[in-house]
Scaffold this active site. Structure first.
Site, short mmCIF file in Angstrom:
data_model
loop_
_atom_site.label_atom_id
_atom_site.label_comp_id
_atom_site.label_asym_id
_atom_site.label_seq_id
_atom_site.Cartn_x
_atom_site.Cartn_y
_atom_site.Cartn_z
N THR A 90 36.04 9.82 43.64
CA THR A 90 35.53 11.04 44.24
C THR A 90 34.04 10.90 44.55
O THR A 90 33.45 11.79 45.16
CB THR A 90 35.73 12.23 43.28
OG1 THR A 90 35.09 11.94 42.02
CG2 THR A 90 37.20 12.49 43.02
N LYS A 115 45.27 10.97 46.52
CA LYS A 115 44.95 9.56 46.37
C LYS A 115 45.92 8.86 45.41
O LYS A 115 46.43 7.78 45.70
CB LYS A 115 43.50 9.41 45.88
CG LYS A 115 42.46 9.97 46.85
CD LYS A 115 41.05 9.68 46.41
CE LYS A 115 40.67 10.36 45.11
NZ LYS A 115 40.70 11.85 45.22
N THR A 116 46.17 9.49 44.28
CA THR A 116 47.12 8.92 43.31
C THR A 116 48.52 8.85 43.91
O THR A 116 49.23 7.85 43.76
CB THR A 116 47.14 9.75 42.03
OG1 THR A 116 45.83 9.78 41.45
CG2 THR A 116 48.12 9.16 41.01
N ARG A 144 46.88 20.07 45.97
CA ARG A 144 47.08 20.39 44.55
C ARG A 144 46.86 21.87 44.30
O ARG A 144 47.62 22.52 43.58
CB ARG A 144 46.13 19.55 43.68
CG ARG A 144 46.36 19.74 42.18
CD ARG A 144 45.39 18.92 41.36
NE ARG A 144 45.57 17.49 41.62
CZ ARG A 144 44.70 16.56 41.26
NH1 ARG A 144 43.57 16.90 40.67
NH2 ARG A 144 44.94 15.28 41.50
N ASP A 197 41.97 4.81 38.75
CA ASP A 197 41.40 6.07 39.19
C ASP A 197 39.95 6.20 38.72
O ASP A 197 39.57 5.63 37.69
CB ASP A 197 42.24 7.23 38.63
CG ASP A 197 42.02 8.52 39.39
OD1 ASP A 197 41.40 8.47 40.48
OD2 ASP A 197 42.45 9.57 38.90
#
Length: 349
Positions: free
Chosen positions: A162, A68-69, A221, A113
């Site tokens: 999230t 997302k980032t 990740r 975020d």
């Protein structure tokens, strides 16, 4: 604590490092996976760029570690505009938000975020900024206090969360574009691993990349962290490339199994099975039994366990499925038999 701490590949633990930064794709063409999200976003970016306008506000939903980032940064780069980033917990008072918005430039991308953690007062200020591109500010105190509207440049807010269910309806309704991330397919993760391996200057066999992908919890990740650990194992073993045998041995040492479960994941399943006869058990009780907070349990452990079909969330609590018993090598209770498909899912390492 040994060198192979259980938190080594958790998706929720994020420390930005030079390695993390260097592995991030810079453009949409480099971003692998999430094909539908990428396809839609490319259209919205191109349209906004051709009109010379700011893109509509963008809301990104999905578990941690899915990009997302990264996608927010790519959006700014593709639009050719400035990028400002913060997180909701860092915005303590309205003046914190005002300080950022008063310095943005025309068409900038502003990324928040964990936006579900915004405080009500800040969220209300954000409403006006998103809709009218103005800051509602109070000058003076008591009877002399008055409200003034300060215009700000048109910008694109990108909010990521999230926990979409914790975001208020008025805030969600102000986002013109809503995109939901899903866990990655093994093939996409293998491609990401090969791309990252090229950046890290390490050779990876195709079957080794696929094995790492299958144990990466559907999360880039995690895949990149496993890759870096396998690079360490290969280097110490004197190998100039990462092979399937090196990956299998490394995963054993890291206590990562064939589904990508770590020790804490298996402890959750075993706690439900051994202490609560397979469930149902409430989230608060389960969190206490494993020594974790409810937020950590619900945000970082449960999504993948549910996605993998190992537990079910019901109105009465969490229930372990037949697949979990079989994966752990335990006999399925008689009252559970016949409920689970794919009964051959077991530990491979």
């Amino acid at each position: 604590m040994n060198d192979f701490d259980e938190g080594i590949v958790r998706a929720d633990t994020f420390f930005e490092t030079d390695h993390d930064s260097s592995l991030r794709p810079q453009y949409l063409s480099d971003f692998l996976g999430q094909a539908k999200v990428k396809e839609n976003l490319s259209i919205f970016i191109e349209a906004a760029r051709n009109r010379g306008e700011s893109m509509d506000h963008l809301f990104l939903i999905g578990p941690p570690g899915l990009g997302k980032t990264t996608l927010a940064q790519i959006t700014a780069r593709e639009l050719g505009v400035d990028f400002k980033v913060t997180s909701a917990p860092a915005l303590d008072k309205p003046k914190d938000l005002a300080g950022i918005l008063s310095t943005i430039t025309e068409r900038s991308v502003f990324f928040i975020d964990e936006i579900h953690r915004l405080k009500p007062a800040i969220e209300e200020m954000l409403y006006i900024a998103m809709e009218d591109y103005e800051l509602d500010w109070i000058i003076g105190q008591g009877a002399a206090a008055r409200t003034v509207r300060i215009p700000i440049p048109k910008f694109t807010l990108v909010g990521a969360t999230t926990k979409a269910g914790s975001v208020s309806s008025p805030l969600i309704s102000r986002f013109g574009i809503v995109q939901r991330f899903s866990f990655y397919e093994h093939k996409d993760l293998a491609d990401i691993i090969q791309r990252s391996a090229g950046i890290l200057n390490v050779a990876v066999d195709d079957d080794a990349a696929m094995l790492m992908a299958s144990c990466s919890r559907g999360t880039p990740r995690v895949a990149n962290r496993i890759l870096r650990r396998m690079r360490d194992f290969a280097q110490v073993a004197g190998s100039d490339r990462i092979t399937k045998d090196i990956v299998a041995a490394g995963l054993n040492k890291l206590e990562i199994d064939s589904l990508g479960l770590e020790r804490y994941d298996r402890e959750i399943l075993l706690s439900i099975i051994q202490n609560y006869k397979g469930g149902p058990v409430g989230a608060e009780t389960l969190a206490i039994s494993i020594g974790e907070s409810i937020d950590t349990l619900e945000d970082y452990y449960e999504p993948y366990l549910i996605q993998s079909g190992l537990i079910q969330r019901t109105s009465r609590g969490r229930i372990v499925t037949d697949k979990a018993y079989l994966h752990l090598g335990l006999p399925v209770p008689v009252h559970n038999e016949g409920k689970t498909e794919n009964a051959d899912q077991r530990l491979l390492f």
